[in-house]
Design a protein around this motif. Structure first.
Motif, PDB file in Angstrom:
ATOM      1  N   LEU A 175       0.834  -1.213   0.000  1.00 43.52           N
ATOM      2  CA  LEU A 175       0.000   0.000   0.000  1.00 43.52           C
ATOM      3  C   LEU A 175       0.866   1.259   0.000  1.00 43.52           C
ATOM      4  N   HIS A 176       1.999   1.194   0.712  1.00 48.14           N
ATOM      5  CA  HIS A 176       2.922   2.343   0.726  1.00 48.14           C
ATOM      6  C   HIS A 176       3.395   2.610  -0.706  1.00 48.14           C
ATOM      7  N   LEU A 177       3.861   1.524  -1.349  1.00 49.25           N
ATOM      8  CA  LEU A 177       4.500   1.680  -2.664  1.00 49.25           C
ATOM      9  C   LEU A 177       3.477   2.062  -3.738  1.00 49.25           C
ATOM     10  N   SER A 178       2.280   1.467  -3.689  1.00 46.77           N
ATOM     11  CA  SER A 178       1.287   1.831  -4.716  1.00 46.77           C
ATOM     12  C   SER A 178       0.843   3.285  -4.524  1.00 46.77           C
ATOM     13  N   SER A 179       0.861   3.766  -3.298  1.00 42.19           N
ATOM     14  CA  SER A 179       0.506   5.183  -3.070  1.00 42.19           C
ATOM     15  C   SER A 179       1.575   6.091  -3.655  1.00 42.19           C
ATOM     16  N   PHE A 180       2.846   5.699  -3.515  1.00 38.86           N
ATOM     17  CA  PHE A 180       3.922   6.512  -4.102  1.00 38.86           C
ATOM     18  C   PHE A 180       3.758   6.560  -5.630  1.00 38.86           C
ATOM     19  N   VAL A 181       3.430   5.406  -6.207  1.00 39.40           N
ATOM     20  CA  VAL A 181       3.246   5.356  -7.672  1.00 39.40           C
ATOM     21  C   VAL A 181       2.098   6.287  -8.064  1.00 39.40           C
ATOM     22  N   LYS A 182       1.022   6.266  -7.271  1.00 34.09           N
ATOM     23  CA  LYS A 182      -0.150   7.134  -7.548  1.00 34.09           C
ATOM     24  C   LYS A 182       0.261   8.610  -7.510  1.00 34.09           C
ATOM     25  N   MET A 183       1.250   8.918  -6.686  1.00 34.44           N
ATOM     26  CA  MET A 183       1.705  10.321  -6.569  1.00 34.44           C
ATOM     27  C   MET A 183       2.735  10.665  -7.656  1.00 34.44           C
ATOM     28  N   GLY A 184       2.944   9.741  -8.592  1.00 32.74           N
ATOM     29  CA  GLY A 184       3.790  10.051  -9.744  1.00 32.74           C
ATOM     30  C   GLY A 184       5.240   9.626  -9.599  1.00 32.74           C
ATOM     31  N   SER A 194      11.062   1.096  -7.605  1.00 28.98           N
ATOM     32  CA  SER A 194      11.578  -0.235  -7.937  1.00 28.98           C
ATOM     33  C   SER A 194      11.733  -1.020  -6.639  1.00 28.98           C
ATOM     34  N   ASP A 195      11.225  -2.235  -6.634  1.00 25.28           N
ATOM     35  CA  ASP A 195      11.244  -3.060  -5.415  1.00 25.28           C
ATOM     36  C   ASP A 195      11.822  -4.416  -5.783  1.00 25.28           C
ATOM     37  N   THR A 196      13.068  -4.647  -5.328  1.00 30.98           N
ATOM     38  CA  THR A 196      13.720  -5.914  -5.681  1.00 30.98           C
ATOM     39  C   THR A 196      13.308  -7.017  -4.709  1.00 30.98           C
ATOM     40  N   GLY A 197      12.465  -6.662  -3.742  1.00 32.54           N
ATOM     41  CA  GLY A 197      12.101  -7.630  -2.711  1.00 32.54           C
ATOM     42  C   GLY A 197      12.963  -7.433  -1.480  1.00 32.54           C
ATOM     43  N   ASN A 198      14.115  -6.823  -1.660  1.00 29.22           N
ATOM     44  CA  ASN A 198      14.987  -6.527  -0.532  1.00 29.22           C
ATOM     45  C   ASN A 198      15.189  -5.019  -0.405  1.00 29.22           C
ATOM     46  N   ALA A 209       6.529  14.085  -5.156  1.00 24.53           N
ATOM     47  CA  ALA A 209       5.106  13.726  -5.086  1.00 24.53           C
ATOM     48  C   ALA A 209       4.264  14.784  -5.787  1.00 24.53           C
ATOM     49  N   HIS A 210       3.310  14.318  -6.591  1.00 28.73           N
ATOM     50  CA  HIS A 210       2.387  15.220  -7.283  1.00 28.73           C
ATOM     51  C   HIS A 210       0.979  15.030  -6.730  1.00 28.73           C
ATOM     52  N   GLY A 211       0.129  16.058  -6.958  1.00 23.11           N
ATOM     53  CA  GLY A 211      -1.246  16.001  -6.466  1.00 23.11           C
ATOM     54  C   GLY A 211      -2.014  14.843  -7.085  1.00 23.11           C
ATOM     55  N   THR A 212      -2.848  14.202  -6.276  1.00 23.04           N
ATOM     56  CA  THR A 212      -3.696  13.097  -6.754  1.00 23.04           C
ATOM     57  C   THR A 212      -4.708  12.723  -5.677  1.00 23.04           C
ATOM     58  N   ASP A 213      -5.622  11.830  -6.025  1.00 21.83           N
ATOM     59  CA  ASP A 213      -6.561  11.279  -5.032  1.00 21.83           C
ATOM     60  C   ASP A 213      -6.175   9.834  -4.779  1.00 21.83           C
ATOM     61  N   ILE A 214      -6.027   9.481  -3.520  1.00 16.51           N
ATOM     62  CA  ILE A 214      -5.654   8.094  -3.178  1.00 16.51           C
ATOM     63  C   ILE A 214      -6.757   7.492  -2.319  1.00 16.51           C
ATOM     64  N   PHE A 215      -7.238   6.322  -2.723  1.00 16.43           N
ATOM     65  CA  PHE A 215      -8.175   5.575  -1.874  1.00 16.43           C
ATOM     66  C   PHE A 215      -7.414   4.393  -1.300  1.00 16.43           C
ATOM     67  N   LEU A 216      -7.347   4.279   0.012  1.00 15.38           N
ATOM     68  CA  LEU A 216      -6.664   3.143   0.641  1.00 15.38           C
ATOM     69  C   LEU A 216      -7.677   2.021   0.848  1.00 15.38           C
ATOM     70  N   ARG A 217      -7.381   0.831   0.325  1.00 23.65           N
ATOM     71  CA  ARG A 217      -8.346  -0.264   0.524  1.00 23.65           C
ATOM     72  C   ARG A 217      -8.395  -0.677   1.988  1.00 23.65           C
ATOM     73  N   TYR A 218      -7.356  -0.314   2.737  1.00 19.97           N
ATOM     74  CA  TYR A 218      -7.315  -0.587   4.181  1.00 19.97           C
ATOM     75  C   TYR A 218      -6.687   0.660   4.844  1.00 19.97           C
ATOM     76  N   PRO A 219      -7.223   1.097   5.991  1.00 23.86           N
ATOM     77  CA  PRO A 219      -6.683   2.331   6.603  1.00 23.86           C
ATOM     78  C   PRO A 219      -5.351   2.084   7.324  1.00 23.86           C
ATOM     79  N   SER A 220      -4.325   1.814   6.539  1.00 22.66           N
ATOM     80  CA  SER A 220      -3.018   1.480   7.115  1.00 22.66           C
ATOM     81  C   SER A 220      -2.370   2.717   7.740  1.00 22.66           C
ATOM     82  N   VAL A 221      -1.897   2.533   8.970  1.00 23.19           N
ATOM     83  CA  VAL A 221      -1.271   3.632   9.714  1.00 23.19           C
ATOM     84  C   VAL A 221      -0.004   4.106   8.997  1.00 23.19           C
ATOM     85  N   GLY A 222       0.902   3.156   8.732  1.00 28.55           N
ATOM     86  CA  GLY A 222       2.184   3.518   8.126  1.00 28.55           C
ATOM     87  C   GLY A 222       2.007   4.119   6.737  1.00 28.55           C
TER      88      GLY A 222
END
Ligand code: UD1
Length: 419
Positions: free
Chosen positions: A126-135, A139-143, A151-164
């Motif tokens: 959710l962190h990473l997809s939000s960053f992508v949404k902000m433009g 890259s996530d190698t798994g490690n 970050a650019h303006g956008t609307d983000i809907f979180l499927r779960y209200p994650s604190v972090g």
């Protein structure tokens, strides 16, 4: 490995003051990286190891820091971009928030995946997809995770209200370009504290606490003096310990409205609760702790997952069976097997524990597997007959400042043995 030796059976009585909230001070320290004009002073900061680790990461970026008597100074005026190495990031979950802070300050971030308590799988999708949404490009190698772009303006809907995730979006966007609106944002009091801190530095965020947060990027953030809110989970720990030991205590330095789910449950378990401006007093109203029936953890204002094992410890000797469903993390009932060593009667099925109240608990050698379950074992040991040894207390010290000293001041017989 350090340990606590506890002689149980003494009621906790008296007054105790909680420190600043761990889950506030950690994101707020990350936000200090965003301040390019002047110095930040934070008061009411807990002396816990997670704070020390976070200061180490700030120093890596070139921040000047000091920490004395609950006061932290951070000067982030002369920082430069760095990749955060694995050994610093793997120690705590909140290190993930340096992604958002570095994006906000440098328009790039690179670090290993975060560590933290073992509570089941803890993805950062959710962190990473939000960053992508902000433009941003991510890259996530798994490690190692790398992000670049502002970050650019956008609307983000979180499927779960994650604190972090909510905090990371706030950190990345508060110095970004345009307005980011987050719907189904986490509503925890610590989110509101982060908003208030960023706004005190000159940021433009509103809505924290409501589920819809609007973040308008600003050019600069300036230095400020800021006081961290009291730790509601530390408060819950002492309240539960008082009920479990048939004591009577007043916990000061906390906002009672942050603990409504916990104090309501204490009343349903046969406790009496008195709330004042910044304090809560509890005692046992009747002879027995009563089972409140069913508890399910959920995002704030629901029952906090961080208080789940603590309240389980309080209910081990309750009259009746309590069904405790862990609704936030998928593997947060492991402490049950340690409670069973003390004579508790618990069966676990999936994410639900059935706690059948027993008359007595007995001292045993038990092992703290994570921060809150470590504190929960201390509560059980305080209400047990005989001597217990709680091992591996470095977990507890990640989140509690002077735990043994505070409990001792309430009449507990507890000794810390250093390794
Ligand atoms: C924060 C707190 C932690 C608390 C938790 C829930 C800090 C430092 N830690 O952790 O003490 O227990 O909130 O109140 O403040 N999830 C995903 N994908 C993501 C992010 C989260 O699936 O990208 C899931 C997690 O696996 C978990 C749930 O969402 O099941 C809650 O996680 P989240 O609210 O993000 O908690 P943390 O920020 O890790």
């Amino acid at each position: 490995m350090s340990e606590y030796i506890i002689s149980g059976g003494r009621p906790l009585v008296g007054q105790v003051t909680v420190d600043g909230a761990k889950n506030s001070v950690l994101p707020i320290l990350c936000a200090c990286l965003l301040c390019d004009d002047g110095q930040v002073t934070l008061t009411n900061c807990p002396h816990i190891t997670d704070v020390q680790y976070t200061l180490e990461i700030l120093k890596l970026f070139g921040c000047e820091t000091s920490f004395e008597d609950g006061q932290i100074h951070v000067d982030a005026q002369n920082v430069s971009f760095r990749e955060i190495p694995c050994d610093l990031v793997s120690r705590m979950r909140s290190a993930a928030l340096f992604l958002g802070a570095a994006i906000g300050r440098f328009c790039m971030a690179a670090q290993c995946r975060p560590g933290g308590c073992e509570l089941g799988s803890r993805p950062i999708d959710l962190h990473l997809s939000s960053f992508v949404k902000m433009g941003l490009s991510v890259s996530d190698t798994g490690n190692v995770v790398e992000c670049s772009g502002c970050a650019h303006g956008t609307d983000i809907f979180l499927r779960y209200p994650s604190v972090g995730t909510t905090e990371n979006i706030m950190l990345a966007a508060c110095r970004g370009r345009g307005i980011v609106t987050v719907t189904n944002a986490a509503r925890e009091p610590e989110i509101e504290d982060l908003q208030n801190f960023i706004n005190a530095m000159g940021g433009k965020i509103c809505g924290a606490g409501s589920g819809i947060i609007i973040i308008e990027g600003v050019e600069k953030l300036h230095g400020v003096n800021y006081n961290i809110i009291g730790d509601r989970i530390e408060a819950a720990t002492y309240l539960a310990a008082a009920i479990a030991t048939d004591g009577e205590i007043t916990v000061k330095g906390v906002c009672p409205s942050h603990l409504m789910a916990v104090t309501d449950l204490i009343v349903n378990s046969g406790g009496s609760v008195c709330r004042k401006n910044d304090s809560i007093t509890v005692s046992r109203a009747g002879q027995f702790i009563l089972s409140p029936g069913r508890i399910e953890t959920s995002p704030y204002p629901g029952f906090p997952t961080d208080a789940q094992s603590i309240i389980m410890a309080m209910l081990l000797r309750a009259a009746g069976t309590t069904q405790i469903h862990e609704g936030v993390f998928d593997d947060r009932l492991r402490v049950s097997s340690e409670f069973i060593k003390m004579g508790a009667d618990i069966t676990v099925s999936g994410r639900t524990a059935y706690v059948h109240g027993t008359e007595r608990l007995y001292g045993a050698r038990v092992f703290a597997g994570d921060l809150r379950s470590g504190a929960a074992l201390v509560i059980a040991a305080l209400s047990a007959q005989g001597e217990s040894v709680v091992k591996n207390i470095s977990h507890i010290e990640r989140g509690y400042n002077g735990f043994d000293k505070k409990l001792k001041s309430l009449g507990a017989e507890i000794i810390k043995l250093k390794d």
